[in-house]
Scaffold this active site. Structure first.
Site, PDB file in Angstrom:
ATOM      1  N   HIS A  17       0.838  -1.208   0.000  1.00  0.00           N
ATOM      2  CA  HIS A  17       0.000   0.000   0.000  1.00  0.00           C
ATOM      3  C   HIS A  17       0.875   1.261   0.000  1.00  0.00           C
ATOM      4  O   HIS A  17       0.593   2.226  -0.715  1.00  0.00           O
ATOM      5  CB  HIS A  17      -0.905   0.041   1.237  1.00  0.00           C
ATOM      6  CG  HIS A  17      -1.907  -1.068   1.327  1.00  0.00           C
ATOM      7  ND1 HIS A  17      -2.029  -1.887   2.432  1.00  0.00           N
ATOM      8  CD2 HIS A  17      -2.845  -1.507   0.442  1.00  0.00           C
ATOM      9  CE1 HIS A  17      -3.005  -2.758   2.235  1.00  0.00           C
ATOM     10  NE2 HIS A  17      -3.507  -2.553   1.031  1.00  0.00           N
ATOM     11  N   LYS A  41     -17.352  -7.059   8.148  1.00  0.00           N
ATOM     12  CA  LYS A  41     -16.136  -7.782   8.544  1.00  0.00           C
ATOM     13  C   LYS A  41     -15.747  -7.406   9.970  1.00  0.00           C
ATOM     14  O   LYS A  41     -16.079  -6.325  10.432  1.00  0.00           O
ATOM     15  CB  LYS A  41     -14.979  -7.380   7.627  1.00  0.00           C
ATOM     16  CG  LYS A  41     -14.999  -8.028   6.261  1.00  0.00           C
ATOM     17  CD  LYS A  41     -13.664  -7.736   5.566  1.00  0.00           C
ATOM     18  CE  LYS A  41     -13.802  -7.677   4.069  1.00  0.00           C
ATOM     19  NZ  LYS A  41     -12.635  -7.062   3.430  1.00  0.00           N
ATOM     20  N   ARG A  90      -2.019  -6.330  -8.389  1.00  0.00           N
ATOM     21  CA  ARG A  90      -0.786  -7.049  -8.064  1.00  0.00           C
ATOM     22  C   ARG A  90      -0.569  -8.208  -9.033  1.00  0.00           C
ATOM     23  O   ARG A  90       0.465  -8.338  -9.646  1.00  0.00           O
ATOM     24  CB  ARG A  90      -0.855  -7.598  -6.632  1.00  0.00           C
ATOM     25  CG  ARG A  90      -0.892  -6.536  -5.562  1.00  0.00           C
ATOM     26  CD  ARG A  90      -1.344  -7.101  -4.253  1.00  0.00           C
ATOM     27  NE  ARG A  90      -2.700  -7.643  -4.365  1.00  0.00           N
ATOM     28  CZ  ARG A  90      -3.415  -8.089  -3.357  1.00  0.00           C
ATOM     29  NH1 ARG A  90      -2.906  -8.136  -2.147  1.00  0.00           N
ATOM     30  NH2 ARG A  90      -4.648  -8.536  -3.543  1.00  0.00           N
ATOM     31  N   SER A 128      -2.893  -7.761   3.196  1.00  0.00           N
ATOM     32  CA  SER A 128      -3.133  -7.551   4.632  1.00  0.00           C
ATOM     33  C   SER A 128      -3.528  -8.874   5.294  1.00  0.00           C
ATOM     34  O   SER A 128      -3.104  -9.176   6.413  1.00  0.00           O
ATOM     35  CB  SER A 128      -4.255  -6.532   4.840  1.00  0.00           C
ATOM     36  OG  SER A 128      -3.920  -5.312   4.254  1.00  0.00           O
TER      37      SER A 128
HETATM   38  O1  PNS Z   1      -9.048  -3.229   0.394  1.00  0.00           O
HETATM   39  P1  PNS Z   1     -10.337  -3.772  -0.131  1.00  0.00           P
HETATM   40  O2  PNS Z   1     -11.093  -4.443   0.988  1.00  0.00           O
HETATM   41  O3  PNS Z   1     -10.142  -4.658  -1.336  1.00  0.00           O
HETATM   42  O4  PNS Z   1     -11.212  -2.492  -0.612  1.00  0.00           O
HETATM   43  C1  PNS Z   1     -12.494  -2.671  -1.138  1.00  0.00           C
HETATM   44  C2  PNS Z   1     -13.222  -1.317  -1.292  1.00  0.00           C
HETATM   45  C3  PNS Z   1     -13.219  -0.543   0.019  1.00  0.00           C
HETATM   46  C4  PNS Z   1     -12.526  -0.502  -2.346  1.00  0.00           C
HETATM   47  C5  PNS Z   1     -14.667  -1.614  -1.766  1.00  0.00           C
HETATM   48  O5  PNS Z   1     -15.216  -2.598  -0.932  1.00  0.00           O
HETATM   49  C6  PNS Z   1     -15.577  -0.392  -1.742  1.00  0.00           C
HETATM   50  O6  PNS Z   1     -15.408   0.515  -2.503  1.00  0.00           O
HETATM   51  N1  PNS Z   1     -16.566  -0.400  -0.806  1.00  0.00           N
HETATM   52  C7  PNS Z   1     -17.503   0.690  -0.639  1.00  0.00           C
HETATM   53  C8  PNS Z   1     -18.927   0.276  -1.024  1.00  0.00           C
HETATM   54  C9  PNS Z   1     -19.161   0.460  -2.502  1.00  0.00           C
HETATM   55  O7  PNS Z   1     -19.077   1.538  -3.053  1.00  0.00           O
HETATM   56  N2  PNS Z   1     -19.490  -0.662  -3.182  1.00  0.00           N
HETATM   57  C10 PNS Z   1     -19.717  -0.669  -4.591  1.00  0.00           C
HETATM   58  C11 PNS Z   1     -18.430  -0.532  -5.404  1.00  0.00           C
HETATM   59  S1  PNS Z   1     -18.246  -1.876  -6.449  1.00  0.00           S
END
Ligand code: PNS
Length: 164
Positions: A17, A41, A90, A128
């Protein structure tokens, strides 16, 4: 001013990150790290703990800001007057999920563009989830996360390695 939002769980922030945020600052005037408040979560670190660690790591980088967000990412972008999302790619297996998210966000707000950056090759296996698992089982993750994060991991999960 061109702002990129870098959203994620960051539970916890890894060197992958950090690498991505640094790359983002070379392209954008500001990288806004958006830490998801995820009610489903059970995270290891609270949102406040995650934000405090990220702020401490980038305290000398004026281009990096950190905020929490909940709900739809596109709504957060609108509130922040940003229209660029940065995500890391990645490995090939990341692609499907990232592609779906990018297209869903575009469907929700056609103004939003997603830009993918690739981390340094030797960080491409890092996540993570794996950092937490390896640390909990006693493996040494000190070279994979910033030292602030490593110290916090040792405090949270004392079964892990004690090396600095
Ligand atoms: O680090 P992560 O857990 O892969 O991040 C995922 C994240 C936070 C980018 C994604 O879950 C997100 O944008 N969540 C917010 C809810 C949302 O907007 N959902 C629709 C987008 S597809």
């Amino acid at each position: 001013m061109k702002v990129a939002v870098y959203p994620g769980s960051f539970d916890p922030l890894t060197n992958g990150h950090v690498d991505l945020i640094r790359r983002g600052t070379r392209i954008f005037d500001r990288v806004l790290v958006a830490v998801l408040i995820n009610t489903e979560k059970a995270p290891l670190f609270t949102v406040d703990e995650r934000i405090a660690m990220i702020e401490a790591i980038f305290r000398r980088q004026t281009k990096v800001k950190v905020k929490a967000f909940s709900g739809l990412l596109v709504n957060f972008l609108r509130a922040e007057r940003a229209n660029v999302v940065v995500r890391g790619l990645r490995v090939v297996s990341d692609f499907e999920y990232e592609f779906q998210m990018a297209l869903m966000n575009r469907k929700l707000d056609p103004e939003v563009e997603t830009i993918f950056l690739t981390p340094k090759e030797d960080l491409s296996y890092l996540s993570s989830r794996l950092v937490k698992e390896v640390h909990q089982l006693g493996g040494d993750v000190s070279g994979l996360v910033p030292s602030i994060v490593h110290r916090a991991l040792v405090r949270k999960l004392p079964n892990g390695t004690k090396s600095a």
